[in-house]
Design an enzyme around this catalytic site. Structure first.
Site, mmCIF file in Angstrom:
data_model
loop_
_atom_site.group_PDB
_atom_site.id
_atom_site.type_symbol
_atom_site.label_atom_id
_atom_site.label_comp_id
_atom_site.label_asym_id
_atom_site.label_seq_id
_atom_site.Cartn_x
_atom_site.Cartn_y
_atom_site.Cartn_z
ATOM 1 N N CYS A 159 40.738 -13.840 38.723
ATOM 2 C CA CYS A 159 40.904 -14.939 37.769
ATOM 3 C C CYS A 159 42.386 -15.276 37.628
ATOM 4 O O CYS A 159 43.262 -14.446 37.851
ATOM 5 C CB CYS A 159 40.301 -14.564 36.422
ATOM 6 S SG CYS A 159 41.225 -13.308 35.507
ATOM 7 N N HIS A 180 37.891 -6.587 33.044
ATOM 8 C CA HIS A 180 37.677 -7.281 34.313
ATOM 9 C C HIS A 180 37.643 -6.236 35.434
ATOM 10 O O HIS A 180 38.369 -5.240 35.384
ATOM 11 C CB HIS A 180 38.782 -8.302 34.560
ATOM 12 C CG HIS A 180 38.600 -9.567 33.789
ATOM 13 N ND1 HIS A 180 38.616 -10.806 34.377
ATOM 14 C CD2 HIS A 180 38.368 -9.777 32.466
ATOM 15 C CE1 HIS A 180 38.425 -11.734 33.459
ATOM 16 N NE2 HIS A 180 38.271 -11.138 32.291
ATOM 17 N N GLU A 212 38.738 -5.867 38.503
ATOM 18 C CA GLU A 212 39.948 -5.459 39.208
ATOM 19 C C GLU A 212 40.798 -4.536 38.348
ATOM 20 O O GLU A 212 41.388 -3.564 38.837
ATOM 21 C CB GLU A 212 40.796 -6.681 39.603
ATOM 22 C CG GLU A 212 40.061 -7.718 40.430
ATOM 23 C CD GLU A 212 39.435 -8.802 39.565
ATOM 24 O OE1 GLU A 212 38.740 -8.455 38.577
ATOM 25 O OE2 GLU A 212 39.629 -9.982 39.866
ATOM 26 N N CYS A 225 44.134 -11.655 35.901
ATOM 27 C CA CYS A 225 44.096 -10.651 36.975
ATOM 28 C C CYS A 225 45.076 -11.003 38.094
ATOM 29 O O CYS A 225 45.706 -10.122 38.684
ATOM 30 C CB CYS A 225 42.679 -10.527 37.535
ATOM 31 S SG CYS A 225 41.491 -9.829 36.361
#
Length: 680
Positions: free
Chosen positions: A432, A374, A376, A497
């Protein structure tokens, strides 16, 4: 003055209830003579007050916009078209102007608005103006109470300019009353900027002066309603805390943006929401409602927009103006480093994209695969790569290399970040997990029609779905997964995240290995491009773990500054790509990772994998000063090297217990076998 202003002066003159005596008419004969003798009639000071207003209106002119103001200060400036981005139906123009050797760039949906924005930014670089009131009006700054330069709250850029204007409430003129606020607000709405006029014939009673001052310091709800009438507030949540103390969260939508406030009553929550809107949209901070630094979670909008533009431009540059096949993305993230909040010294240090995690069958027991791709998370791993590069400068024998590093050596051992260096994370969409799922960004113009539902798992720890997108609440009670279970088909569990960022707010971004060398490194702010609700984001990032208890020295419960962006780019349609890209300052090109395997497309390990970081850590161990005393030889197993930073490990356990104590679930760890590899 123009004929229109003369007519306006006559109209105001007609408001006077006390006619001028005929003897004065005969003696004066003209309007100008009446202006020269304002005290002859007395009338308890009312006529004097009227004449001062009359004079002030006759002197006022139509407010000049930023372009005109800048042209008067610096005639002959050249505005240059820099770029045009965005889709055809919603273009974004960038126009730049050079003033005093500095280049100011403005963006907007039209060239005219972009040019105006550039002029506003240029105006803000001047310290004093021939007409400060008009200049501030052109820059969009409303009149607000003067600011104390010694206060920690004076950290926003517009404060500097307001100090050159006279204070509204001066101690030396405590008996003077400001002109009726209705007259001022009416003139403001009609495009006239009137300075406060003083009632020179005031009665001098301190009690009355204090009452007038108190009346002028309006409640934020009242003031916001004067600026934007017809607003409606909605209660997002009502919770009962310990000892039956209620807490309310209210929201209001102003100019297309949603602002939220919380408090022990709906009235207090509405006040907080209104104050947030006043500060963000009008740069107004009421004296009795100025939050302390620890509770102020909003980043200046201009600064947030600049960070977004820097990240977007760097990504455009690295992908050959978005023509590269790796420019396709659903989520883009980047970290920008600044000195204070000076955007002129800002630098993009990492970039990343991605929305997927590794498949369980590809999990690696040699630390050669990146588990979570992801954007981040990859940005944070790229940031760790950057930190290693900065520490490695201290291996040099040259003093100039040490001075280039962002770290300085501590006498007691280890290294810390240089003063005033800040890091800002930009993410193109809300992280998320709980931050995205429960964020009430879908509130419509009619707040009462909001479909906002307080869900059972609000604030709960969540995990990502393997080989897909989205998150589910943590359901298992075991803190660790098993290696055999994952290889036999059990889903590999990865924390969301949102939860990982909350973890960074306690433990820092540096991770366990680097904690043996440096103090914890925290983000100063997060800027979210879309699906952003800063109030809820603040709750899930920080407030879920308020009861974590006291932390060891150098660790803290970090309070992030949060912001959205004014004009977020449209999300790309279609399925998410199966790759993730990353870039670190100093590298010439993007690295591409296959998100399913956690390795580069050619099959070799990424520069961000655990094995690479362990190798770099081993080169530093024994050569650089550490924060923890060295016991014997260097650990040869990765999991043992992580345990060297004992304080970091104890704070991590404290964090996990705080989540459990709050009833938010158990933090699920990866199988321990993946960290039990030797350095080769």
């Amino acid at each position: 003055t123009s004929s229109a202003e003369v007519k306006e002066n006559r109209n105001i003159g007609n408001l006077e209830d006390h006619p001028i005596a005929s003897t004065d008419r005969a003696r004066g004969g003209t309007t100008s003579s009446k202006r020269k003798r304002p005290l002859e009639e007395g009338n308890n000071g009312h006529f004097c007050k009227l004449q001062l207003i009359w004079k002030k209106v006759s002197w006022s002119v139509t407010p000049k916009n930023a372009l005109v103001q800048l042209h008067e200060l610096k005639p002959g400036l050249q505005y240059k078209m820099v770029s045009q981005t965005g889709p055809v139906h919603a273009p974004v123009f960038a126009v730049a102007v050079e003033v005093n050797g500095l280049t100011f760039e403005g963006t907007g949906p039209t060239k005219k608005k972009a040019k105006m924005r550039a002029a506003e930014l240029a105006l803000k670089s001047f310290v004093q103006f021939p007409n400060a009131c008009q200049a501030h009006f052109a820059m969009g700054n409303c009149i607000s109470p003067s600011t104390d330069f010694t206060s920690d709250q004076a950290d926003f850029p517009d404060t500097l300019f307001k100090e050159f204007e006279p204070s509204t409430h001066s101690e030396d003129f405590s008996v003077y009353n400001p002109v009726n606020n209705e007259l001022l607000s009416t003139a403001y709405r009609h495009g006239r900027l009137l300075c406060h006029t003083l009632d020179l014939m005031g009665h001098g009673r301190p009690g009355k002066a204090r009452a007038a001052k108190a009346e002028s310091e309006k409640n934020p709800v009242v003031l916001l309603n004067e600026l934007r009438s017809g607003l409606r507030y909605v209660c997002l949540s009502e919770t009962v805390e310990k000892q039956h103390i209620k807490s309310f969260v209210m929201a209001v939508r102003v100019d297309g943006r949603t602002f939220e406030g919380s408090g022990r009553s709906k009235k207090l929550a509405k006040g907080q929401a209104a104050q947030a809107a006043l500060q963000a949209l009008f740069n107004i901070r009421l004296p009795s409602h100025i939050p302390s630094r620890s509770k102020c979670h909003h980043l200046p909008q201009d600064f947030a927009d600049s960070v977004y533009q820097m990240v977007a431009q760097k990504f455009q540059e690295l992908t050959d103006n978005f023509t590269s096949m790796h420019a396709r993305h659903k989520t883009l993230a980047g970290i920008v480093m600044t000195k204070g909040l000076d955007i002129r010294q800002a630098q993009v240090i990492v970039l990343s994209s991605g929305t997927k995690c590794i498949n369980g069958e590809y999990i690696n027991d040699q630390g050669l695969a990146v588990n979570d791709c992801h954007a981040e998370i990859v940005a944070r791993r790229a940031f760790v790569h950057f930190l290693y590069s900065q520490l490695e400068l201290h291996l040099s024998k040259r003093r100039e290399d040490w001075e280039r590093s962002i770290f300085v050596r501590l006498k007691e051992g280890g290294y810390r970040l240089r003063e005033n260096i800040l890091f800002h994370l930009y993410v193109s969409t809300s992280p998320c997990g709980d931050a995205r799922l429960n964020s009430p960004y879908e509130i419509t113009t009619d707040l009462n029609s909001s479909k906002h539902i307080v869900r059972k798992y609000r604030g709960h720890l969540r995990t990502k779905i393997e080989s897909g997108e989205g998150t589910i609440p943590v359901r298992c009670h075991n803190a660790a997964q098993t290696w055999d279970g994952v290889l036999l088909g059990e889903q590999l569990i990865t924390m969301s995240c949102t939860d990982k960022i909350a973890r960074w707010n306690i433990l820092g971004l540096q991770g366990a290995l680097l904690s043996s060398f440096i103090e914890p490194m925290y983000l100063h702010s997060i800027i979210v491009g879309s699906l952003c609700h800063t109030g809820h984001l603040s709750r899930v990032m920080s407030h879920r773990i308020e009861d974590i208890g006291p932390l060891p020295a150098s660790y803290r419960r970090n309070q992030l500054l949060l912001s959205g962006v004014s004009h977020a780019g449209a999300r790309q349609p279609g399925k998410s790509p199966g790759f993730s890209v990353n870039w670190v300052v100093g590298s010439s090109e993007l690295e591409v990772i296959n998100a399913s395997t956690g390795k580069r497309s050619c099959g070799s390990p990424s520069r961000l994998c655990k094995h690479m970081f362990f190798t770099r850590w081993a080169k530093l161990h024994g050569k650089l000063s550490t924060r923890v005393p060295s016991h014997g030889e260097m650990p040869s197993v990765y999991s043992e090297a992580k345990l060297v930073a004992q304080t970091y490990q104890s704070v991590k356990q404290q964090l996990f217990k705080a989540f459990q104590k709050a009833g938010l679930g158990t933090w699920v760890k990866k199988p321990p076998e993946q960290d039990q590899f030797l350095l080769t």
